[in-house]
Every structure is written in structure tokens, then in C-alpha cells.
Design an enzyme around this catalytic site. Structure first.
Site, PDB file in Angstrom:
ATOM      1  N   ASN A 193       0.823  -1.202   0.000  1.00 34.74           N
ATOM      2  CA  ASN A 193       0.000   0.000   0.000  1.00 34.74           C
ATOM      3  C   ASN A 193       0.861   1.257   0.000  1.00 34.74           C
ATOM      4  O   ASN A 193       1.018   1.907  -1.030  1.00 34.74           O
ATOM      5  CB  ASN A 193      -0.964  -0.034   1.195  1.00 34.74           C
ATOM      6  CG  ASN A 193      -1.990   1.087   1.141  1.00 34.74           C
ATOM      7  OD1 ASN A 193      -1.894   1.977   0.302  1.00 34.74           O
ATOM      8  ND2 ASN A 193      -2.961   1.063   2.024  1.00 34.74           N
ATOM      9  N   ASP A 194       1.461   1.563   1.147  1.00 30.35           N
ATOM     10  CA  ASP A 194       2.230   2.807   1.261  1.00 30.35           C
ATOM     11  C   ASP A 194       3.332   2.917   0.202  1.00 30.35           C
ATOM     12  O   ASP A 194       3.603   4.004  -0.287  1.00 30.35           O
ATOM     13  CB  ASP A 194       2.868   2.906   2.647  1.00 30.35           C
ATOM     14  CG  ASP A 194       1.808   3.112   3.727  1.00 30.35           C
ATOM     15  OD1 ASP A 194       0.731   3.626   3.397  1.00 30.35           O
ATOM     16  OD2 ASP A 194       2.070   2.744   4.881  1.00 30.35           O
ATOM     17  N   VAL A 195       3.940   1.792  -0.165  1.00 30.62           N
ATOM     18  CA  VAL A 195       5.076   1.831  -1.103  1.00 30.62           C
ATOM     19  C   VAL A 195       4.636   2.144  -2.529  1.00 30.62           C
ATOM     20  O   VAL A 195       5.464   2.269  -3.416  1.00 30.62           O
ATOM     21  CB  VAL A 195       5.888   0.515  -1.085  1.00 30.62           C
ATOM     22  CG1 VAL A 195       6.489   0.291   0.274  1.00 30.62           C
ATOM     23  CG2 VAL A 195       5.058  -0.657  -1.531  1.00 30.62           C
TER      24      VAL A 195
ATOM     25  N   ALA B 136       1.328   3.657   7.398  1.00 28.45           N
ATOM     26  CA  ALA B 136       1.601   5.056   7.699  1.00 28.45           C
ATOM     27  C   ALA B 136       0.334   5.790   8.115  1.00 28.45           C
ATOM     28  O   ALA B 136       0.391   6.946   8.536  1.00 28.45           O
ATOM     29  CB  ALA B 136       2.230   5.739   6.495  1.00 28.45           C
TER      30      ALA B 136
END
Lengths: 501, 97
Positions: free
Chosen positions: A428-430, A470
Site C-alpha cells: 500500500n504505502d510503497v 503510515a
């Protein structure tokens, strides 16, 4: 006892050879082709170190032992203590049995926990060795025998050895308790959410100052009270340091603890004047430090901010909720199968979610089916994907994905523009483009995979509600070229495989 | 060995470690952690010395048992670490062409 002090040059040479073997073991890991040979070098080095120690420190009665009935054999008579030999061999056998069974049974997805658990053992072993050296310094050749006017004779430990010993016990204890917490968090026994104690920075700093002061006093007095207090405080600070760090920061923590276990070994190597231990400690220490650095750079966060902890708490909650009423497209397994079978190139982006769902085997099957359709399939791995460095690579290797299909961030990022479908599974965040554009985002500046440049993005996610680690919403979900596949990762991939037939 | 020669070994080994570890391919970072863990169990050398030593009074006896316990812990790591690394490395395969 004298044989512990006067080291023959052959013994030093043997330890040096062991140290060189360990360097070659790491050197072998520069490529999967040479890695297995490297691992064998590691085993050889360890065997040399252990055998050398066993031979030079053969347990036995004093060298000047005089047999009562045969005083003529008194000179240089060495009576081996077979009971102790048996105990040592038994201890090694017991450890070997536990270690081998664990190594064979462990699931590849549980590798981060296993490594954390192993680190804790190194830490504890370092503490035990330091305590043993403190209690019986003469055996380690680091003390002078002192016979005081009053009281029993005792070993006065050399001041340099006192520093090394105190450092060894402190680093070992921090490694142990820190790794135990990391293990509990990675294993899911303990929540991955950061636990924030009030005043934790002040407490940690206070403890650190206390430990340093005690080490200073210990070098002067060799007081047992200082030694044991250092040990206890170090256990406490290791625990307090890791508790506030969240689950997805564990790659940094695990590498950091790896580094600590190395420094602990090096400190004990200084105490024992053993080159194999010093070389190994330096290797492992720098290895862990470099890995932590790589992980931090991949998150665009400073090492200090990761260690200070608290990232990914509930701070991002409201932002995630506010954005979720934006429109997004939902797709089915059939849509995904159709899009991918028509594609020229598909790039698969795995993340921790793939590990949790154990979807790697189904994913490889999907890749094979796509290849049969004439699609080029590649895998893109972000350095912090998963819970430890290289976590995704191991899982893909386990599923028989050839390693030359797997690419690192910088090698594949330019290819997304020429990619028809980016298939994001459990990451997700990456993939969040906000890291490049939104200066207010907590992940701003973090290098991300440019999946949004692909013609179509397929994003597997359990539900629309959750946010990544995050705590920020991913604007990728609401893009025109994104199709959300809401399901368990493994089930969805299996359905796609079925639809591809 | 005096302190300065030991320190020299340590500092040089740090530099060797720095360059060797940067040359490790990122795909093998998990095996790297497993194998570094196994080799840092070279601390077993200290454990063996403690376990084999004849000590002064109570301290010596306790020291011996601490050493034996450390031998067990370090052996778990050595055998487990190398075995699990070997298992992982055996999985990395090249594309069949």
C-alpha cells in the site's frame, strides 16, 4: 589454568582462518549462484572455531596433577575431565537438535519471527558468557590472582577487560530483551501497534546515562553490584526501546538488533582476545547497520525517528476516514484476468499482505498462466516490503519464482510507463503517489514504485476501509486507471487463475 | 595480543564488512540476516571456555553452568541459522530457458 593465557600461534592462526571463512560466507551472498558455497564456508569457519576452542580448552584437572599412587607421572600429567566433556558435547547436541528441527519446520512466512528469536538467543548467550567471565575471570585469562590479607583470594580483572565485559553484557542484554519484544510483535503475540509510555524519551535517556555511569564505576571498582545493575538496566532499556515501535518499522528494528548482536560478539571477542569473534562481530555489526540504513533510506526517515518510535499510531485515522467517500472502481476476478491476459507486460508488486495471506504460490501459478498467454511477467520489490529486508524475495523464491524475474525498485521503476497492468498485492504505502507530490503527507519523500504510470492498476485489498501502516489514504485507489479488487489476496488470485483458464 | 593489535583487527574488519555487505544483492538480504545470525554465534567460543574451566569456589561452578547454558543457546543458533540459510538459498532458482 596457564594454558588459557599462553596462546600458541597455531591457535591464533586457526581463529584467523575461521574469521576469513566468515568473510567469504558473506561475500558468497553477492549472487544466488555463489551463495550456497558461501554458506558452506560459514559452516567450515564455525567448525574450525569450535574445534580449536575445544582442543585448547580441554576440560581437565590442573596441569600439575599428581596421581596419588603413581607420583612418578606427576610431571605434565593432564587428566581430562570426561564428565565435563560429555556435558559440553551434550549441550551442543541439545542445541543442534532444537536448531535443526526449528530450521526444518519453520514456514517461510515466519522467517522474520525466527530471525528475531535467533537474535535474542545470541544476545542472551553474550550475557551469559559475560557473566561467566565476570564470575570466573581467571579461566578467561583476563585477571590477576590477588591474595588479600583478609578474605579469600580473588581474580582482579584487567581494567580494559572490565570495560569490554561491561559493554558486552549491556549490548547483549539490550539485544536479548529487544529481540524478544520484536519476536512477540512479529509473531502477532503482541499487537503491532506502537505502545507509547509517557515520558519514554526521558526514561530511556535516564537509563542510558545510568548504564554509562555504572560502566564507568565498574571499571574502577569491579563491584558485583554495578555489574548486575548494568545487566538488569540493559534488559529494561532493550524492552523500552522496542515497545513503542510499530509493526512495519520492524525491518529496521530487526536489522538494528542484528547489528547489536554483532557488536555484542565483538565486545566479547575483545574480552577473550579472540580474532574470530572480533572479525565476526565487526562483520555482523556492519551488516546490520547497513541493512538498517538501507531500510531507513527506503522509507525516507532518519534512523533516530524510527528508533524514537510511535510512527503509524492512530494519528492518521481521521484523514483516512474523510477521504473514503470519493468514487472508486471495483473490479472482479474475471475483469482482472481479461485485462492481464490481453497485456504485453504485467508487473506484480507484492507486499506484506501477500505474506499474511500466504498468496505467493497462487501468485506464481497466475504468473505461469499469464506467461502461457504470452504476457511478460515481472515482479517489483520495494526495499521495505514485508517485515524484514528481503522478505518478499524469499517468499517468491519459495514459490519457485525465478530470481531473474524479480526486480528491485530502482531497476524497474522506469518500466511502469511501458507496463500495461501493475498488479499490487498486499502493498500500500510503497505505491502511494502522495509520497512524490503531497508535502504534508507523513510519507512525503519516500521512494515509491510508480505503479500509477501503468495503463491499468489492479489493487488487491481486503476492504476500502483500512489504511496502510503510515495511516494515510492512498490516492491511487481513486484514480481513473485503478481497479480495486476487494477480497482476501489468496482467494482473489486463485479466482483469477481459474478465470484465466 | 595487546589492545592496539586487537583494535586494528576490529577496525579493519569493520571496513571489510562494510564493503562485503554492500556487495550483497538485496534479494539475499533475508539469508544475509540468517547467516550473520549464525556466525555471530561464534560467541560459543566464550561459552565453551566458561563451560570447560575449573573455577574458584561458587563463582566457578555458577560460571560453568552459565557457560553450558550459553553453549546450548549458541548451538541452537549455529545449527538452526546455517540450516535455515541453506534451506532458503536452495530455493533461489534461475529461470529455466
Amino acid at each position: 589454568m596457564e594454558h588459557a593465557n599462553s596462546v600458541s600461534p597455531w591457535v591464533s592462526l586457526a581463529y584467523l582462518v575461521a574469521g576469513v571463512c566468515f568473510i567469504l560466507a558473506l561475500r558468497g551472498l553477492s549472487s544466488p549462484v555463489t551463495s550456497q558455497r558461501g554458506n558452506r564456508f560459514g559452516m567450515i569457519g564455525m567448525a574450525i572455531a569450535v574445534v580449536t576452542t575445544l582442543v585448547t580448552h580441554m576440560p581437565g584437572k590442573d596441569l600439575n596433577y599428581v596421581p596419588a599412587r603413581h607420583p612418578e607421572y606427576s610431571i605434565l600429567a593432564f587428566a581430562p575431565d570426561w564428565l565435563t566433556v560429555a556435558e559440553i558435547v551434550g549441550a551442543i547436541a541439545l542445541g543442534a537438535a532444537i536448531g535443526l528441527v526449528t530450521a526444518r519446520r519453520i514456514a517461510m512466512t515466519a522467517m522474520p519471527q525466527l530471525v528475531a528469536a535467533f537474535h535474542s538467543l545470541v544476545g542472551l548467550a553474550a550475557v551469559l558468557v559475560a557473566c561467566a567471565a565476570f564470575l570466573n575471570p581467571l579461566a578467561f585469562g583476563i585477571a590477576e590472582m590477588v591474595v588479600p590479607m583478609i578474605g579469600d583470594p580473588f581474580g582482579s580483572i584487567h581494567p580494559v577487560s572490565r570495560i569490554e565485559m561491561a559493554l558486552g553484557v549491556a549490548i547483549g542484554a539490550i539485544t536479548f530483551s529487544g529481540s524478544v519484544i520484536a519476536f512477540l510483535k512479529l509473531n502477532g503475540t503482541m499487537s503491532g501497534k506502537p505502545i507509547l509510555l509517557p515520558m519514554r524519551h526521558a526514561i530511556n535517556l535516564g537509563l542510558l546515562v545510568a548504564i554509562v555511569a555504572l560502566i564507568a564505576s565498574f571499571t574502577q571498582t569491579q563491584s558485583p553490584a554495578s555489574f548486575w545493575t548494568i545487566t538488569v538496566l540493559s534488559f529494561v532499556i532493550g524492552f523500552l526501546l522496542i515497545v513503542p515501535i510499530g509493526g512495519a518499522d520492524m525491518p529496521v528494528v530487526v536489522s538494528m538488533l542484528n547489528s547489536y548482536s554483532g557488536w555484542a560478539a565483538a565486545a566479547m571477542g575483545f574480552t577473550l582476545h579472540n580474532s574470530a569473534m572480533i572479525i565476526t562481530g565487526a562483520l555482523v555489526g556492519s551488516s546490520g547497520a547497513i541493512l538498517s540504513y538501507i531500510m531507513c533510506r527506503a522509507m525516507n526517515r532518519s534512523f533516530i525517528s524510527v528508533i524514537a518510535g510511535g510512527f503509524g499510531g492512530d494519528s492518521g485515522g481521521p484523514a483516512g476516514a474523510a477521504a473514503s467517500d470519493r468514487p472508486w472502481k471495483r473490479g472482479s476476478a474475471e475483469d482482472a484476468a481479461f485485462l492481464m491476459s490481453q497485456a504485453e507486460q504485467v508487473v506484480i508488486v507484492p507486499g506484506y499482505g501477500m505474506a499474511v495471506a500466504q498468496a505467493q504460490h497462487a501468485l506464481r501459478e497466475m504468473g505461469d498462466k499469464l506467461k502461457a498467454h504470452g504476457v511478460r511477467v515481472k515482479y517489483a520489490i520495494h526495499p521495505v516490503a514485508g517485515r524484514m529486508p528481503g522478505h518478499m524475495n524469499v517468499l517468491l523464491a519459495e514459490a519457485n519464482v525465478p530470481y531473474d524475474d524479480v526486480f528491485e525498485l530502482e531497476d524497474i521503476n522506469s518500466e511502469f510507463a511501458q507496463t500495461d497492468v501493475a498488479f499490487v498485492i498486499g502493498a500500500n504505502d510503497v505505491t502511494n503517489p502522495a509520497a512524490k507530490t503531497d508535502k504534508s503527507s507523513p510519507i512525503y519523500g519516500m521512494p515509491v514504485l510508480d505503479v500509477e504510470k501503468a495503463k491499468t492498476v489492479l489493487f488487491i485489498k481486503r476492504s476500502m476501509g483500512g489504511v496502510g501502516y503510515a495511516g494515510v489514504d492512498n490516492e491511487l485507489f481513486y484514480r481513473d486507471n485503478t481497479m480495486m479488487l476487494l477480497a482476501d489476496a489468496k482467494k482473489m488470485v486463485e479466482e483469477i487463475v481459474k478465470a484465466l483458464d | 595480543m595487546d589492545f592496539i593489535s586487537i583494535l586494528s583487527i576490529f577496525v579493519l574488519a569493520c571496513f571489510v564488512g562494510y564493503y562485503v555487505v554492500w556487495s550483497v544483492t538485496p534479494a539475499l538480504h533475508t539469508p544475509l540476516m540468517a547467516v550473520t545470525n549464525a556466525i555471530s554465534s561464534v560467541i560459543i567460543v566464550g561459552a565453551l571456555i566458561a563451560a570447560a574451566a575449573v573455577g574458584l569456589g561458587n563463582g566457578g561452578t555458577v560460571s560453568k553452568w552459565l557457560g553450558l547454558l550459553a553453549v546450548v543457546l549458541a548451538s541452537i543458533n549455529i545449527f538452526g541459522g546455517f540450516a535455515v540459510t541453506a534451506r532458503m538459498l536452495a530455493m533461489y532458482k534461475k529461470k529455466v530457458r
